[in-house]
Design an enzyme around this catalytic site. Structure first.
Site, PDB file in Angstrom:
ATOM      1  N   SER A   1     -37.599   1.517  26.448  1.00 49.22           N
ATOM      2  CA  SER A   1     -36.532   1.735  27.413  1.00 49.22           C
ATOM      3  C   SER A   1     -37.114   1.704  28.832  1.00 49.22           C
ATOM      4  O   SER A   1     -38.105   2.364  29.111  1.00 49.22           O
ATOM      5  CB  SER A   1     -35.892   3.093  27.151  1.00 49.22           C
ATOM      6  N   GLY A   2     -36.509   0.878  29.675  1.00 53.34           N
ATOM      7  CA  GLY A   2     -36.982   0.784  31.059  1.00 53.34           C
ATOM      8  C   GLY A   2     -38.038  -0.284  31.262  1.00 53.34           C
ATOM      9  O   GLY A   2     -38.560  -0.447  32.354  1.00 53.34           O
TER      10      GLY A   2
ATOM     11  N   THR B   1     -33.224  -5.876  29.738  1.00 51.84           N
ATOM     12  CA  THR B   1     -31.920  -6.313  30.202  1.00 51.84           C
ATOM     13  C   THR B   1     -32.072  -7.185  31.453  1.00 51.84           C
ATOM     14  O   THR B   1     -31.409  -8.207  31.592  1.00 51.84           O
ATOM     15  CB  THR B   1     -31.033  -5.087  30.476  1.00 51.84           C
TER      16      THR B   1
ATOM     17  N   ASN C   1     -34.582   5.464  32.135  1.00 50.28           N
ATOM     18  CA  ASN C   1     -34.068   4.281  32.827  1.00 50.28           C
ATOM     19  C   ASN C   1     -32.703   4.625  33.420  1.00 50.28           C
ATOM     20  O   ASN C   1     -31.841   5.138  32.718  1.00 50.28           O
ATOM     21  CB  ASN C   1     -33.950   3.134  31.804  1.00 50.28           C
TER      22      ASN C   1
ATOM     23  N   SER D   1     -29.916   2.383  31.448  1.00 45.86           N
ATOM     24  CA  SER D   1     -30.408   2.154  30.098  1.00 45.86           C
ATOM     25  C   SER D   1     -29.290   1.605  29.199  1.00 45.86           C
ATOM     26  O   SER D   1     -28.191   2.143  29.154  1.00 45.86           O
ATOM     27  CB  SER D   1     -30.933   3.466  29.537  1.00 45.86           C
ATOM     28  N   SER D   2     -29.596   0.518  28.502  1.00 44.24           N
ATOM     29  CA  SER D   2     -28.606  -0.030  27.566  1.00 44.24           C
ATOM     30  C   SER D   2     -28.577   0.867  26.344  1.00 44.24           C
ATOM     31  O   SER D   2     -29.601   1.072  25.704  1.00 44.24           O
ATOM     32  CB  SER D   2     -29.004  -1.433  27.122  1.00 44.24           C
TER      33      SER D   2
ATOM     34  N   GLY E   1     -36.688  -1.486  21.899  1.00 43.33           N
ATOM     35  CA  GLY E   1     -38.023  -1.607  21.317  1.00 43.33           C
ATOM     36  C   GLY E   1     -38.343  -0.340  20.557  1.00 43.33           C
ATOM     37  O   GLY E   1     -37.517   0.577  20.462  1.00 43.33           O
TER      38      GLY E   1
ATOM     39  N   GLU F   1     -39.259   3.204  19.561  1.00 38.74           N
ATOM     40  CA  GLU F   1     -39.099   4.459  20.299  1.00 38.74           C
ATOM     41  C   GLU F   1     -39.854   5.558  19.593  1.00 38.74           C
ATOM     42  O   GLU F   1     -39.710   5.755  18.395  1.00 38.74           O
ATOM     43  CB  GLU F   1     -37.606   4.828  20.403  1.00 38.74           C
TER      44      GLU F   1
HETATM   45  N1  LIG Z   1     -38.273  -8.277  36.756  1.00 40.16           N
HETATM   46  C1  LIG Z   1     -37.930  -7.174  37.406  1.00 40.16           C
HETATM   47  N2  LIG Z   1     -38.020  -7.134  38.736  1.00 40.16           N
HETATM   48  C2  LIG Z   1     -37.709  -6.022  39.414  1.00 40.16           C
HETATM   49  N3  LIG Z   1     -37.288  -4.889  38.836  1.00 40.16           N
HETATM   50  C3  LIG Z   1     -37.170  -4.859  37.505  1.00 40.16           C
HETATM   51  C4  LIG Z   1     -37.482  -6.004  36.711  1.00 40.16           C
HETATM   52  N4  LIG Z   1     -37.285  -5.677  35.437  1.00 40.16           N
HETATM   53  C5  LIG Z   1     -36.852  -4.408  35.427  1.00 40.16           C
HETATM   54  N5  LIG Z   1     -36.767  -3.907  36.647  1.00 40.16           N
HETATM   55  C6  LIG Z   1     -36.356  -2.543  37.046  1.00 40.16           C
HETATM   56  O1  LIG Z   1     -36.458  -1.698  35.930  1.00 40.16           O
HETATM   57  C7  LIG Z   1     -35.216  -1.131  35.607  1.00 40.16           C
HETATM   58  C8  LIG Z   1     -35.066  -1.048  34.107  1.00 40.16           C
HETATM   59  O2  LIG Z   1     -34.971  -2.341  33.557  1.00 40.16           O
HETATM   60  P1  LIG Z   1     -33.994  -2.672  32.340  1.00 40.16           P
HETATM   61  O3  LIG Z   1     -32.699  -1.992  32.510  1.00 40.16           O
HETATM   62  O4  LIG Z   1     -34.009  -4.122  32.158  1.00 40.16           O
HETATM   63  O5  LIG Z   1     -34.778  -1.975  31.153  1.00 40.16           O
HETATM   64  P2  LIG Z   1     -34.489  -2.115  29.604  1.00 40.16           P
HETATM   65  O6  LIG Z   1     -35.750  -2.592  28.988  1.00 40.16           O
HETATM   66  O7  LIG Z   1     -33.282  -2.913  29.390  1.00 40.16           O
HETATM   67  O8  LIG Z   1     -34.297  -0.622  29.214  1.00 40.16           O
HETATM   68  P3  LIG Z   1     -33.280  -0.005  28.134  1.00 40.16           P
HETATM   69  O9  LIG Z   1     -33.913  -0.188  26.814  1.00 40.16           O
HETATM   70  O10 LIG Z   1     -33.216   1.411  28.555  1.00 40.16           O
HETATM   71  O11 LIG Z   1     -32.002  -0.710  28.292  1.00 40.16           O
HETATM   72  C9  LIG Z   1     -34.192  -2.040  36.251  1.00 40.16           C
HETATM   73  O12 LIG Z   1     -33.029  -1.332  36.554  1.00 40.16           O
HETATM   74  C10 LIG Z   1     -34.920  -2.486  37.490  1.00 40.16           C
HETATM   75  O13 LIG Z   1     -34.826  -1.522  38.492  1.00 40.16           O
HETATM   76 MG   LIG Z   2     -31.456  -2.550  28.768  1.00 40.20          MG
END
Ligand SMILES: Nc1ncnc2c1ncn2[C@@H]1O[C@H](COP(=O)(O)OP(=O)(O)OP(=O)(O)O)[C@@H](O)[C@H]1O
Ligand SMILES: [Mg+2]
Length: 1050
Positions: free
Chosen positions: A123-124, A128, A173, A176-177, A404, A406
């Protein structure tokens, strides 16, 4: 097909790694496959760190992209970046999510194979965000028509909507999705996106009714309350204060600095209309969201009997209206449970606690089903609608953005499902990767060396096997009549799978392990590491029960969305609904089937620290993720055997310039060409193998050495490669004699795309170079006063170069042109040398072309300059006036005089005025110069002859008069004293005298006065003063007074 495969197959990604190898010491290798020590986790993490420090967040493991969340906006997602990655050859591009996207897209186009991109990570970690980047890449770079534009917009806009309803702020996050998502993007034969489809997995419904400290409910609740218009809120019976709602206060976190609920609300509203939600749809949807909030505020009191009753009637009033149900029926349903006893239905009252959980179950059910409805609705809007082209003909790229691994302090049912999902994905990865590796070796006729890897099928079986697996046991415990509980479930597990090597419980563990396990925990030894799960809540969460009478109420709802969510058939269907775990297991099985049928690309996301901070690389946290993502295992599989492989034509094309036999062209068989080339490069037999169509290189260092050698000649090669690729592509299409017109069409499109790609890359290259130059220039300018250093080298060289070029264009054209550009400090000396050289050169050229007469003239002028320049006032006026040969010709001179001169040849004659030494009376005379003497002539007589040898000196004033005195020795009897003369051409006259008499150094220029000998022992004086006009007269003091006009102010 050969060519196409080589350009876009799994090799495609590998091709990229070779760029910028020169910088590898600083920025690490861009493909972990090229790590010399590929089994070392330390080296792996060090490489990640190096790159992260340089803002290089992407690195490959073969075709797997590893991405580290930068937690800041990097300028790497612009349209220009997309253009750079678009097209076929990416020799000079570094790893990027766009490269993977483009690679998948081209594989789909050229091989007509469906693709999928599996994005995983904690997460984070950025899953996404990555999936959005992919979608944006396709939206921008794929061909589009007006109709396609709508699809593109809808695909893009589905994200904010799904995120509003399915994402929430968690500790890990801010966005977070809370559900898993698989999205298909469908492309038509032209490669334009024409439709999409989304599958959602396991929404975290429990969040609707409860949030941990520091976390929030789903975004949509806050967006509605913060952003909703006044009258909308009034209609929904909501107050603009999130603190008023029990379902929003549990985490004590109403505001998040990184989130602007109000502006997000606007985005979501707009997105909903883009996707095609009518105002009515939106209204109904918001009615549901508001009812969940009202439900949360329904409170129960307890009667003496213990039975619950509702204390908050206003909520019921709102709920009845918003949900379109009967208030009193709802009230009863919330406080009673329908039971069937002896064929009769009875309403049994609930106590306070039971009523609360029934209420929460209803909230979760409503929200969860609405979410599924929302996904379906989006799917309708994304559905491929063109009848002329059935969706069977569409090619697909799938994007999987799923939780992923956890591992928390306390892991429950959700983590169990999530980690099971990851086991399945790892299984898929192993099967697909190993399979494709093995197939490739076989196809190339190279012996397959078995790879030692851990096959996690055994763990998948432990979880999912029919009758024996953990899920089966859980289901059984849920269905069993009697006093089943979480603890009896744990005991069942111990009985059934207790002997499994990947299973442990507190009871079964040894003393040491027991210390770190709770009594209610079981441990699974996952492929990525061990995780303890607490069985608390497993049964409830798996059952996910909603009392029947609540279901009935919902089935009666007039809300159009709810009528679709709560199907009346559900009430009559006596079959037990599937448990959550089984549903999840089945949907995963379907997902695996979908993914199996596609060619996968992997994106592994890593989060660099827990603080969501840019620039922080928390090694412990990262090592943990490298482990749980199975990256070392990925690398091991990828590196087993050969680190690198490449099709012969591509290899030869790239490196042929390194061997005289293959450069510029190799005419023979490709394999012989490659063989010749690598022998020339000194490859040892154990370093490589030649397959049927590819060379396999075992160690990265071999490739590095080759690449280093190439670096020098890269530029010219690149150009030729583009062209050859284009031709090959064309030849391939022609050879295949593909007759269908649409294939010709796509061939044409393909060629156009190639060519456009080439042009775009050239443009991009030029732009890049321009930017580099400007940057270097500015830096150089800043460092220009420092001694020469790498920072200013370029600038200083440029300044020199431009000075020299400017000089070259502006060299003086004549000796009189004294202009000269100002040199930069470093070139002052050089400039001076050059200036002299230039002058010498001009003089020399000039001298070569002048006539003897002119030369003579100039020689005399030179003498005049030496004598008079800066000393006599009227000298400057004399310069432009040419000296004449003589001012007296034969006819001007009396023949008697000429006779008297005899053989002496006259060299120069000039009329002069002679002043008597005594009375200073002026008399007209002629002065003649011969080879040996000066003669003063009066009409017919040679009055006086002064031999040059006797000429003591000549005096002249510094003013603009023409007076001069020829001094003779006074002891000479023949002479009567010095001669005082005046000439109108005094400069010329005296120059001639000086030359004839060789007395250049004997001319004295006097200020103020000249003394001269009148006769032996007697001196005369001429006084000179400057005035307005020339006056020569005897003064009262007996001197000769000469007033001369001032011609040049000094
Ligand atoms: N390539 C990137 N460039 C800049 N910031 C990023 C990038 N990827 C992620 N982030 C930052 O990290 C934060 C978390 O990313 P994201 O929401 O994609 O995580 P996730 O893997 O989908 O987590 P979750 O499993 O909780 O959904 C985003 O809101 C953004 O602020
Ligand atoms: Mg996500």
């Amino acid at each position: 097909a050969q060519y196409a495969a080589s350009a876009v197959g799994s090799d495609g990604v590998r091709v990229m790694m070779e760029s910028a190898l020169t910088a590898r010491d600083r920025v690490g290798v861009q493909d972990f496959v090229l790590l010399e020590n590929h089994t070392s986790e330390v080296a792996f993490i060090e490489n990640l760190r190096k790159r992260f420090k340089e803002n290089l967040i992407y690195t490959y493991i073969g075709s797997v992209l590893v991405s580290v969340n930068p937690y800041k906006d990097l300028e790497i997602y612009t349209k220009q970046h997309m253009e750079r990655y678009r097209g076929v050859n990416f020799y000079e591009v570094s790893p990027h999510i766009y490269a993977v996207s483009d690679n998948a897209y081209r594989s789909m186009r050229t091989e007509r194979r469906d693709q999928c991109m599996l994005i995983s990570g904690e997460s984070g970690a950025g899953k996404t965000e990555a999936s959005k980047k992919v979608l944006q890449y396709y939206a921008v770079t794929c061909p589009a028509s007006e109709q396609v534009q709508t699809v593109k917009d809808r695909l893009l806009q589905s994200n904010p909507v799904l995120e509003a309803f399915g994402n929430a702020k968690t500790l890990r996050n801010d966005n977070s999705s809370r559900f898993g998502k698989y999205m298909d993007i469908q492309f038509d034969f032209r490669g334009a996106p024409v439709g999409g489809h989304i599958l959602n997995y396991l929404l975290e419904k429990s969040r609707v009714v409860h949030q941990s400290h520091g976390e929030r409910n789903f975004h949509i609740f806050y967006q509605l309350i913060e952003g909703g218009e006044e009258d909308l809120l009034r209609r929904l019976g909501l107050e603009r204060n999130t603190q008023q709602y029990q379902y929003l206060v549990k985490g004590n976190c109403p505001k998040v600095s990184s989130i602007n609920d109000r502006s997000d609300w606007k985005l979501v509203r707009k997105a909903l209309s883009v996707i095609g939600f009518s105002d009515d749809d939106v209204e109904e949807l918001l009615n549901i969201i508001a009812s969940v909030l009202h439900l949360g505020n329904v409170q129960f009191g307890g009667e003496d009997s213990g039975n619950a009753y509702i204390t908050t009637d206003t909520q019921i009033k709102y709920l009845a209206r918003l949900l379109g149900v009967d208030g009193s029926v709802l009230k009863e349903a919330l406080t009673h449970k329908k039971i069937t006893a002896k064929g009769e239905e009875l309403m049994s009252p609930l106590n306070q606690e039971q009523a609360s959980s029934a209420r929460d179950a209803l909230s979760k059910a409503i929200y969860g089903r609405t979410f599924t409805w929302l996904v379906n609705k989006i799917n309708d809007s994304l559905a491929f609608k063109d009848d002329s082209f059935s969706s069977k003909n569409a090619s697909v790229i799938g994007l999987l953005d799923i939780y992923g691994f956890e591992v928390f302090q306390n892991n429950s049912f959700e983590q169990f499902c999530i980690n099971y999902c990851n086991e399945k994905l790892q299984q898929l990865f192993i099967e697909l990767t190993l399979k494709s590796e093995q197939e490739e070796y076989e196809a190339e006729g190279i012996t397959w060396e078995p790879v030692q890897y851990f096959n996690n099928k055994i763990i998948c079986d432990l979880v999912e096997e029919k009758f024996k697996g953990i899920i089966s046991i859980l289901d059984e415990e849920c269905l069993r009549p009697g006093d089943a509980s979480d603890i009896t479930f744990l005991e069942k597990l111990e009985d059934t799978v207790g002997g499994h090597v990947h299973f442990l419980s507190h009871k079964l563990a040894d003393g040491k392990t027991r210390k770190v396990m709770g009594r209610d925990e079981f441990r699974l030894l996952h492929y990525a590491g061990e995780v303890n799960y607490s069985v608390n809540g497993f049964l409830d969460k798996n059952n996910d029960l909603l009392f029947r009478n609540l279901k009935e109420v919902m089935c009666m709802s007039e809300n159009k969305i709810l009528t679709q969510c709560f199907d009346r058939e559900e009430l009559t269907d006596r079959k037990r609904p599937e448990t959550t775990a089984t549903q999840f297991k089945n949907s995963l099985a379907k997902l695996m089937e979908i993914l199996m049928s596609k060619e996968p690309s992997y994106v592994r996301c890593i989060k660099p620290n827990d603080a969501k901070q840019a620039g922080r690389f928390d090694e412990v946290l990262i090592r943990h993720q490298v482990k749980y993502l199975g990256l070392m295992e990925n690398l091991r599989v990828r590196r087993a055997g050969f680190a690198y492989r490449r099709r012969y034509e591509v290899f030869l094309q790239r490196y042929k310039s390194l061997c005289p036999d293959t450069w510029p062209n190799w005419d023979g068989r490709l394999v012989d060409g490659v063989s010749t080339l690598v022998k020339h490069l000194g490859y040892k037999p154990e370093e490589y193998k030649l397959g049927r169509s590819k060379i396999f290189i075992r160690f990265p260092k071999t490739l590095f050495a080759t690449e280093d050698a190439l670096e020098v000649r890269k530029h010219s090669l690149e150009k030729s490669f583009h062209f050859v690729c284009l031709c090959k592509c064309y030849v391939f299409l022609v050879k295949k004699e593909i007759a269908q017109p649409f294939v010709y069409r796509s061939a044409a499109i393909l060629i156009q795309a190639w060519w456009r790609g080439i042009l775009a890359r050239r443009r991009a290259q030029r732009r890049r170079e321009a930017a580099d130059t400007i940057r270097r220039f500015i830096k150089g300018f800043m460092y220009r006063h420092q001694p020469r250093c790498p920072e200013n080298e370029y600038f200083l060289d440029y300044v020199r170069y431009s000075f020299l070029m400017k000089l070259h264009r502006n060299l003086p054209k004549t000796v009189l042109d004294k202009s000269w550009p100002t040199p930069p400090p470093a070139l002052i000396e050089t400039s001076e040398h050059l200036r002299k050289l230039c002058m010498q050169n001009m003089v020399w050229k000039y001298c070569k072309t002048i006539s003897p007469e002119w030369k003579h003239q100039l020689e005399q002028k030179m003498v005049a300059s030496e004598i008079f320049k800066d000393k006599k006032d009227n000298y400057p006026q004399s310069v432009p006036k040419l000296f004449v040969g003589t001012r007296l010709n034969g006819e001007d001179i009396n023949p008697k005089v000429l006779q008297a001169l005899g053989t002496e040849k006259m060299k120069y004659g000039v009329p002069v005025t002679k002043y008597d030494r005594k009375g200073y009376k002026a008399r007209a005379r002629q002065m003649l110069l011969t080879g040996s003497s000066v003669f003063i002539v009066e009409d017919t007589k040679l009055k006086q002859r002064i031999d040059y040898s006797a000429l003591k000196g000549i005096s002249v004033s510094s003013l603009s008069d023409g007076m001069f005195v020829l001094h003779v020795p006074c002891e000479d009897n023949k002479q009567k004293g010095d001669v005082v003369l005046q000439s109108d051409h005094v400069i010329e006259t005296l120059t001639k005298v000086a030359i004839c008499a060789d007395k250049i150094n004997s001319i004295n220029i006097n200020q103020g006065s000249i003394k001269f000998t009148v006769s032996q022992g007697k001196e005369g004086i001429i006084d000179f003063t400057s005035g307005s006009e020339l006056l020569i007269a005897k003064a009262k003091n007996g001197h000769l007074s000469v007033t001369a006009p001032r011609l040049n102010s000094r």
